[in-house]
Scaffold this active site. Sequence first.
Site, mmCIF file in Angstrom:
data_model
loop_
_atom_site.group_PDB
_atom_site.id
_atom_site.type_symbol
_atom_site.label_atom_id
_atom_site.label_comp_id
_atom_site.label_asym_id
_atom_site.label_seq_id
_atom_site.Cartn_x
_atom_site.Cartn_y
_atom_site.Cartn_z
ATOM 1 N N ASP A 174 0.797 -1.232 0.000
ATOM 2 C CA ASP A 174 0.000 0.000 0.000
ATOM 3 C C ASP A 174 0.834 1.290 0.000
ATOM 4 O OD1 ASP A 174 -1.869 -1.974 0.273
ATOM 5 O OD2 ASP A 174 -2.530 -1.399 2.278
ATOM 6 N N LYS A 222 -7.047 -4.102 -3.070
ATOM 7 C CA LYS A 222 -7.674 -4.800 -1.954
ATOM 8 C C LYS A 222 -8.486 -3.822 -1.117
ATOM 9 C CE LYS A 222 -3.710 -4.477 1.280
ATOM 10 N NZ LYS A 222 -4.296 -3.720 2.372
ATOM 11 N N CYS A 282 -2.095 -2.616 8.253
ATOM 12 C CA CYS A 282 -1.911 -3.597 7.170
ATOM 13 C C CYS A 282 -0.641 -4.427 7.346
ATOM 14 C CB CYS A 282 -1.906 -2.893 5.820
ATOM 15 S SG CYS A 282 -3.468 -2.069 5.445
#
Length: 295
Positions: free
Chosen positions: A118, A179, A212
């Site tokens: 990310d 995602k 994450c």
Amino acid sequence: MAAAEAAPSPVGGGCAPAGGTSVPVLFCFSVFARPSSVPLGAGYELLIQKFLSLYGDQIDIHRKFVVQVFAEEWSQYVDLPKGFLVSERCKVRLVPLQIQITTLGNLIPSSTVFFCCDMQERFRPAIKYFGDIISVGQRLLQGARLLGIPVIVTEQYPKGLGSTVQEIDLTGAKLVLPKTKFSMVLPEVEAALAEIPGVRSVVLFGVETHVCIQQTALELIGRGLEVHIVADATSSRSMMDRMFALERLARTGIIVTTSEAILLQLVGDKEHPKFKEIQTLIKASAPESGLLSKV
């Protein structure tokens, strides 16, 4: 941690199926027994995560464990069957085996995968030292290409948060996947890992450390993989969140390290054919910041 494999048929607790989407489960470890619940259909990884959340301070992560479930037909605990999914109220326990294991953290290119999490444009103004972790992340990806190491990249809701920043070159990445789940461990990622023979270690970096990165790392060790988090390529909006996440993960047996240590460990020898290129890469792009002082 690893569960023993048994017959593939599920073993329940002998009670009626629970209503709704959550199932009551009694989690037993040593002399402790704590009632809790898991989502209907939860498997081995979720059970391990729940054990860690309930008994993290008591569990020695340098031991090997087996997960067992109470079988009414035998009136005792049996090893968790392969493919077990929680479908009804049950009792499970975590049993330490006598064998001690040590997480050595050895890295070999042929058994290593890089996970880039990310690193997106919309995070630029919010993440502390974002420019530094972009620079280090790019260095890691260049090293991966030199050493032939597969790279898996995710982007959190790119429609709203943008794509991976332009400074990071994703050329040759095995998978670039959008995602919404915080963890990178998606079905597509698991399928990609299954295509890579002999994967043992994951080098993980990106944002955010306490969300994450943390959730990805816990899921990966639940699957028996060794996880290396690159501290100088991992950050959060809050340095407090980052610091406590790294401390928690280190206590769980995850290796917190640096990009230079990773790259030189993967090369392993001055005589390695790629050593000079890796050395040049390290010398050319090593940002000096306060990031590592916050570990």
